[in-house]
Design an enzyme around this catalytic site. Structure first.
Site, PDB file in Angstrom:
ATOM      1  N   ASN A  76      44.136  52.551  36.600  1.00  0.00           N
ATOM      2  CA  ASN A  76      42.939  53.150  37.172  1.00  0.00           C
ATOM      3  C   ASN A  76      43.295  53.789  38.521  1.00  0.00           C
ATOM      4  O   ASN A  76      42.431  54.046  39.341  1.00  0.00           O
ATOM      5  CB  ASN A  76      41.819  52.118  37.369  1.00  0.00           C
ATOM      6  CG  ASN A  76      42.158  51.070  38.404  1.00  0.00           C
ATOM      7  OD1 ASN A  76      42.769  50.057  38.075  1.00  0.00           O
ATOM      8  ND2 ASN A  76      41.793  51.286  39.664  1.00  0.00           N
TER       9      ASN A  76
ATOM     10  N   LYS B  40      42.686  38.469  33.389  1.00  0.00           N
ATOM     11  CA  LYS B  40      43.413  39.425  34.221  1.00  0.00           C
ATOM     12  C   LYS B  40      43.632  38.820  35.600  1.00  0.00           C
ATOM     13  O   LYS B  40      42.715  38.253  36.193  1.00  0.00           O
ATOM     14  CB  LYS B  40      42.613  40.730  34.341  1.00  0.00           C
ATOM     15  CG  LYS B  40      43.184  41.725  35.363  1.00  0.00           C
ATOM     16  CD  LYS B  40      42.406  43.015  35.330  1.00  0.00           C
ATOM     17  CE  LYS B  40      42.773  43.945  36.460  1.00  0.00           C
ATOM     18  NZ  LYS B  40      42.118  45.260  36.358  1.00  0.00           N
TER      19      LYS B  40
ATOM     20  N   GLU C 288      49.288  46.572  34.603  1.00  0.00           N
ATOM     21  CA  GLU C 288      48.434  47.631  35.164  1.00  0.00           C
ATOM     22  C   GLU C 288      48.959  48.121  36.512  1.00  0.00           C
ATOM     23  O   GLU C 288      49.178  47.324  37.430  1.00  0.00           O
ATOM     24  CB  GLU C 288      47.008  47.087  35.326  1.00  0.00           C
ATOM     25  CG  GLU C 288      46.018  48.097  35.878  1.00  0.00           C
ATOM     26  CD  GLU C 288      44.617  47.509  36.006  1.00  0.00           C
ATOM     27  OE1 GLU C 288      43.825  48.065  36.778  1.00  0.00           O
ATOM     28  OE2 GLU C 288      44.324  46.493  35.340  1.00  0.00           O
TER      29      GLU C 288
ATOM     30  N   HIS D 186      37.302  49.728  34.046  1.00  0.00           N
ATOM     31  CA  HIS D 186      37.617  49.225  35.372  1.00  0.00           C
ATOM     32  C   HIS D 186      36.346  48.729  36.061  1.00  0.00           C
ATOM     33  O   HIS D 186      35.242  49.174  35.764  1.00  0.00           O
ATOM     34  CB  HIS D 186      38.261  50.358  36.187  1.00  0.00           C
ATOM     35  CG  HIS D 186      38.406  50.071  37.632  1.00  0.00           C
ATOM     36  ND1 HIS D 186      37.565  50.611  38.582  1.00  0.00           N
ATOM     37  CD2 HIS D 186      39.295  49.309  38.312  1.00  0.00           C
ATOM     38  CE1 HIS D 186      37.943  50.202  39.778  1.00  0.00           C
ATOM     39  NE2 HIS D 186      38.987  49.413  39.646  1.00  0.00           N
TER      40      HIS D 186
ATOM     41  N   ASN E 273      48.340  46.668  41.668  1.00  0.00           N
ATOM     42  CA  ASN E 273      47.842  47.827  42.431  1.00  0.00           C
ATOM     43  C   ASN E 273      48.961  48.567  43.159  1.00  0.00           C
ATOM     44  O   ASN E 273      48.896  48.790  44.375  1.00  0.00           O
ATOM     45  CB  ASN E 273      46.761  47.423  43.419  1.00  0.00           C
ATOM     46  CG  ASN E 273      45.403  47.223  42.760  1.00  0.00           C
ATOM     47  OD1 ASN E 273      44.798  46.164  42.886  1.00  0.00           O
ATOM     48  ND2 ASN E 273      44.916  48.231  42.036  1.00  0.00           N
TER      49      ASN E 273
ATOM     50  N   ASP F 277      47.781  43.016  37.445  1.00  0.00           N
ATOM     51  CA  ASP F 277      47.505  44.278  38.131  1.00  0.00           C
ATOM     52  C   ASP F 277      47.906  44.173  39.603  1.00  0.00           C
ATOM     53  O   ASP F 277      47.134  43.690  40.431  1.00  0.00           O
ATOM     54  CB  ASP F 277      46.009  44.611  38.022  1.00  0.00           C
ATOM     55  CG  ASP F 277      45.630  45.833  38.855  1.00  0.00           C
ATOM     56  OD1 ASP F 277      46.526  46.611  39.225  1.00  0.00           O
ATOM     57  OD2 ASP F 277      44.424  46.001  39.130  1.00  0.00           O
TER      58      ASP F 277
ATOM     59  N   ASN G 104      34.683  47.250  39.999  1.00  0.00           N
ATOM     60  CA  ASN G 104      34.750  46.928  41.405  1.00  0.00           C
ATOM     61  C   ASN G 104      33.583  45.991  41.687  1.00  0.00           C
ATOM     62  O   ASN G 104      32.797  45.703  40.782  1.00  0.00           O
ATOM     63  CB  ASN G 104      34.667  48.198  42.260  1.00  0.00           C
ATOM     64  CG  ASN G 104      35.435  48.066  43.557  1.00  0.00           C
ATOM     65  OD1 ASN G 104      35.145  47.200  44.366  1.00  0.00           O
ATOM     66  ND2 ASN G 104      36.428  48.930  43.756  1.00  0.00           N
TER      67      ASN G 104
ATOM     68  N   LYS H 210      44.687  39.740  39.479  1.00  0.00           N
ATOM     69  CA  LYS H 210      44.939  40.749  40.501  1.00  0.00           C
ATOM     70  C   LYS H 210      46.177  40.327  41.279  1.00  0.00           C
ATOM     71  O   LYS H 210      46.190  39.291  41.952  1.00  0.00           O
ATOM     72  CB  LYS H 210      43.738  40.858  41.447  1.00  0.00           C
ATOM     73  CG  LYS H 210      43.944  41.829  42.596  1.00  0.00           C
ATOM     74  CD  LYS H 210      44.033  43.269  42.110  1.00  0.00           C
ATOM     75  CE  LYS H 210      42.651  43.800  41.746  1.00  0.00           C
ATOM     76  NZ  LYS H 210      42.724  45.222  41.309  1.00  0.00           N
TER      77      LYS H 210
ATOM     78  N   ASP I  96      36.218  54.360  34.305  1.00  0.00           N
ATOM     79  CA  ASP I  96      35.215  53.894  35.256  1.00  0.00           C
ATOM     80  C   ASP I  96      34.176  54.998  35.432  1.00  0.00           C
ATOM     81  O   ASP I  96      34.461  56.029  36.034  1.00  0.00           O
ATOM     82  CB  ASP I  96      35.873  53.558  36.591  1.00  0.00           C
ATOM     83  CG  ASP I  96      34.929  52.878  37.573  1.00  0.00           C
ATOM     84  OD1 ASP I  96      33.716  53.166  37.518  1.00  0.00           O
ATOM     85  OD2 ASP I  96      35.390  52.075  38.395  1.00  0.00           O
TER      86      ASP I  96
END
Length: 421
Positions: free
Chosen positions: A268, A190, A245, A319, A222, A220, A321, A192, A292
């Protein structure tokens, strides 16, 4: 057996300069370690966010749990609600997990205590938490390599202080992926995104596909892209991505993109609490939910979420963090018991560079974590390690995560904008 004492310990551990659409990770990540102590050395463990507003709520709830039967998690929820009231709404300081609401705040506070209760239950009956959640459907839980655009080191730190070095172009991203997959055996990857212009992130995905032809890939950003940009990126990455994502903000925007995207959209950020499910699923805004337990209210409620996803034909992943080993253990016990887990879970564990509070941290090998056979979560706290990380917290000076504020120290023109492109 009853809870005699609740202890909440804030900790901090070094965090690399990982870039995202909100800014960049600060040099220290914050977490809180929860202990439910029942006497005779019996302790249930939980882990959660360490931001000051969240700590204040945890510490307010803690004394109210004295006398709690760890098997009575309905009573636990009642006590949490009694302390917090119905109007509590603390901001979600992670910035990458959707908006906040009073209900979501309650579930965030409930989660580490519920996890600790399940840890106690397992220890009391001599069974792993996965058995309490319905039993194992797998003995190893798969995790994904989690790639980030990143600086070589935090400004002011030695440039060789970070073993992964800089990753600001496709070559750097591929090199990072080779190191992560070579060290941990990850079988999916994955990236980011939301950091560089979309075309440059498409280039990184194409480079990853060339370097890893058999690894499922995910991207992803965001919510950094408009609907139009999201549709274009989805079309240009057809056949490259396992899922895309949170490309754009909101359920409405995600639903627009999903109508033309050739791959599932994951989230998420838009389906983040029970009240989001009816509309998010009915409008087919998402095809995969990254569950999550830290903000869905604990392990049992996350299992309920997975069952709802099965009913709607929605895929499930998990998910992540910045986190320590208690969270990894909880995710692994949960993942072992979820038939619906259809995608490898996220984890930040490699980015913690070995920092942990556990006596025997869980290991990632062959891209997965073996489910501990020991009762409860299957892990034990290392008091000395906990004390060291708490000392980090006292000295680091950070009390709330602020990726945007930290980025603005070095780029005063930076603004968190969603969408940006």
């Amino acid at each position: 057996m009853r809870v005699l004492e609740t202890v909440v310990t804030p900790v901090a551990f070094p965090d690399p300069p990982l870039l995202n659409s909100a800014g960049v990770h600060e040099p220290w990540a914050l977490r809180a370690i929860v202990e439910l102590r029942c006497g005779d050395g019996l302790v249930g463990l939980g882990e959660t966010y360490g931001d000051a507003p969240h700590l204040r709520l945890l510490n307010a709830v803690g004394p109210a749990l004295t006398g709690l039967d760890p098997f009575d998690t309905h009573a636990l929820l009642r006590r949490v609600r009694t302390v917090l009231g119905e109007d509590t709404d603390t901001p979600d300081r992670r910035g990458l997990t959707g908006g906040s609401s009073p209900h979501k705040t309650t579930l965030r506070v409930l989660s580490p205590f519920e996890t600790a209760c399940l840890d106690l239950e397992g220890q009391l009956v001599g069974r792993p938490v996965a058995d309490l959640l319905g039993g194992r459907v797998r003995d190893r839980v798969p995790y994904s390599a989690y790639l980030f655009h990143k600086w070589a080191a935090h400004p002011g730190a030695p440039q060789d202080a970070d073993p992964y070095g800089e990753a600001l172009d496709p070559d750097g991203i591929v090199a990072q992926a080779r190191r992560l997959t070579g060290t941990y055996g990850f079988r999916s990857i994955k990236l980011k995104g939301g950091v560089l212009p979309p075309d440059r992130e498409i280039e990184a995905i194409r480079a990853l596909r060339e370097a890893f032809p058999d690894h499922p890939l995910r991207l992803d950003p965001n919510a950094a892209w408009t609907v139009e940009t999201s549709r274009r990126v989805a079309a240009e990455t057809e056949g490259l991505l396992e899922y895309l994502e949170d490309p754009t903000p909101g359920i409405d925007g995600m639903a627009e993109v999903a109508r033309t995207a050739p791959m599932p959209l994951a989230t998420n950020m838009v389906v983040v609490a029970p009240e989001d499910i009816p509309r998010g699923f009915a409008e087919r805004a998402v095809g995969v939910v990254l569950a999550d337990h830290h903000y869905w209210g604990g392990l049992r409620r996350t299992a309920e979420l997975a069952a709802i996803c099965r009913t709607w034909g929605i895929g499930v992943s998990m998910h992540s963090n910045s986190h320590l080993g208690i969270s990894l253990a909880a995710m692994t016990q949960l993942g072992a018991s979820l038939p619906e887990l259809s995608y490898a879970a996220d984890t930040h564990t490699p980015w913690q560079y070995g920092a942990d509070v556990l006596a025997e941290p869980l290991r990632i090998s062959d891209g997965s974590v073996a489910v501990p056979d020991r009762p409860g979560l299957g892990v034990r706290l290392d008091p000395d390690a906990l004390a060291r990380l708490h000392e980090n917290y006292l000295r680091c000076g950070i009390r709330e995560r602020d990726d945007t504020g930290y980025m603005r120290r070095f780029d005063p023109s930076f603004r968190k904008r969603r969408p940006r492109w």
